[in-house]
Motif scaffolding. Structure first.
Motif, PDB file in Angstrom:
ATOM      1  N   SER A  19       7.311  -1.011 -11.570  1.00 40.74           N
ATOM      2  CA  SER A  19       7.197  -2.016 -10.510  1.00 40.74           C
ATOM      3  C   SER A  19       8.408  -2.939 -10.546  1.00 40.74           C
ATOM      4  CB  SER A  19       5.912  -2.834 -10.683  1.00 40.74           C
ATOM      5  OG  SER A  19       5.957  -3.542 -11.914  1.00 40.74           O
ATOM      6  N   ARG A  69      10.868 -15.352  -7.794  1.00 41.48           N
ATOM      7  CA  ARG A  69       9.591 -14.741  -7.423  1.00 41.48           C
ATOM      8  C   ARG A  69       8.884 -15.686  -6.459  1.00 41.48           C
ATOM      9  NH1 ARG A  69       6.237 -10.959  -9.771  1.00 41.48           N
ATOM     10  NH2 ARG A  69       7.551 -10.898 -11.616  1.00 41.48           N
ATOM     11  N   GLY A  71       5.718 -14.758  -5.296  1.00 36.99           N
ATOM     12  CA  GLY A  71       4.324 -14.334  -5.353  1.00 36.99           C
ATOM     13  C   GLY A  71       4.206 -12.840  -5.545  1.00 36.99           C
ATOM     14  N   GLY A  72       3.386 -12.424  -6.500  1.00 36.08           N
ATOM     15  CA  GLY A  72       3.183 -11.001  -6.753  1.00 36.08           C
ATOM     16  C   GLY A  72       4.506 -10.297  -7.021  1.00 36.08           C
ATOM     17  N   GLU A  73       4.736  -9.209  -6.299  1.00 33.24           N
ATOM     18  CA  GLU A  73       5.998  -8.477  -6.417  1.00 33.24           C
ATOM     19  C   GLU A  73       6.921  -8.803  -5.249  1.00 33.24           C
ATOM     20  OE1 GLU A  73       5.552  -4.283  -7.156  1.00 33.24           O
ATOM     21  OE2 GLU A  73       4.053  -4.612  -8.700  1.00 33.24           O
ATOM     22  N   ASN A  74       6.853 -10.027  -4.760  1.00 33.49           N
ATOM     23  CA  ASN A  74       7.701 -10.481  -3.657  1.00 33.49           C
ATOM     24  C   ASN A  74       8.726 -11.476  -4.203  1.00 33.49           C
ATOM     25  OD1 ASN A  74       6.112  -8.974  -1.816  1.00 33.49           O
ATOM     26  ND2 ASN A  74       4.625 -10.625  -1.801  1.00 33.49           N
ATOM     27  N   GLU A  97       6.887  -6.010  -0.661  1.00 31.49           N
ATOM     28  CA  GLU A  97       6.318  -4.668  -0.793  1.00 31.49           C
ATOM     29  C   GLU A  97       7.413  -3.609  -0.944  1.00 31.49           C
ATOM     30  OE1 GLU A  97       3.290  -3.801   2.070  1.00 31.49           O
ATOM     31  OE2 GLU A  97       2.279  -5.710   1.731  1.00 31.49           O
TER      32      GLU A  97
END
Length: 135
Positions: A19, A69, A71-74, A97
């Motif tokens: 990821s 970053r 948030g999350g993988e954003n 995404e």
């Protein structure tokens, strides 16, 4: 590498990585046509996640990238130009995404915001002029 004029995806990256993280998103971005291999990050041999790299790059002359970053993988990837005494953002890329999107040019972004504020002020002034005056 696939994508279009509006976004970029690097599927080969996921052959080696599970990821995206702050530590590897700049490596993901290196295959993007807007990545500058002469950037200070490459010259310093470190990722933009490393705080010392960003602090040092701000003291040198040239371009460098900073990853944040959101948030999350954003993530955002901001390309800066440093003169050694002054640092200005040049471009902003969004990684959402696993797709890299290039934002509008920074000057255009600021100009659009100023135009929007001017239009709002103009509208407020004209509405104020249309209000009945108390006698």
């Amino acid at each position: 590498m696939s994508g279009s004029a509006s976004y970029f995806i690097n599927p080969r990256f996921f052959e080696k990585h599970a990821s995206l993280t702050e530590a590897n998103v700049l490596e993901y971005f290196k295959d993007h046509t807007d990545y500058d291999p002469r950037c200070l990050n490459s010259q310093l041999g470190e990722s933009s996640k490393n705080i010392q790299t960003v602090v040092l790059a701000k003291k040198l002359e040239g371009f460098f990238y900073e990853v944040k970053r959101v948030g999350g993988e954003n993530f955002t990837i901001t390309k800066f130009h440093s003169t050694g005494s002054k640092t200005m953002p040049v471009e902003i890329f969004y990684v959402v995404e696993n797709m890299v999107f290039r934002s509008t040019n920074f000057k255009t972004f600021v100009k659009d915001k100023v135009s929007n504020v001017a239009a709002i002020i103009g509208k407020l002034v004209s509405e104020e002029q249309e209000l009945p005056k108390d006698a």
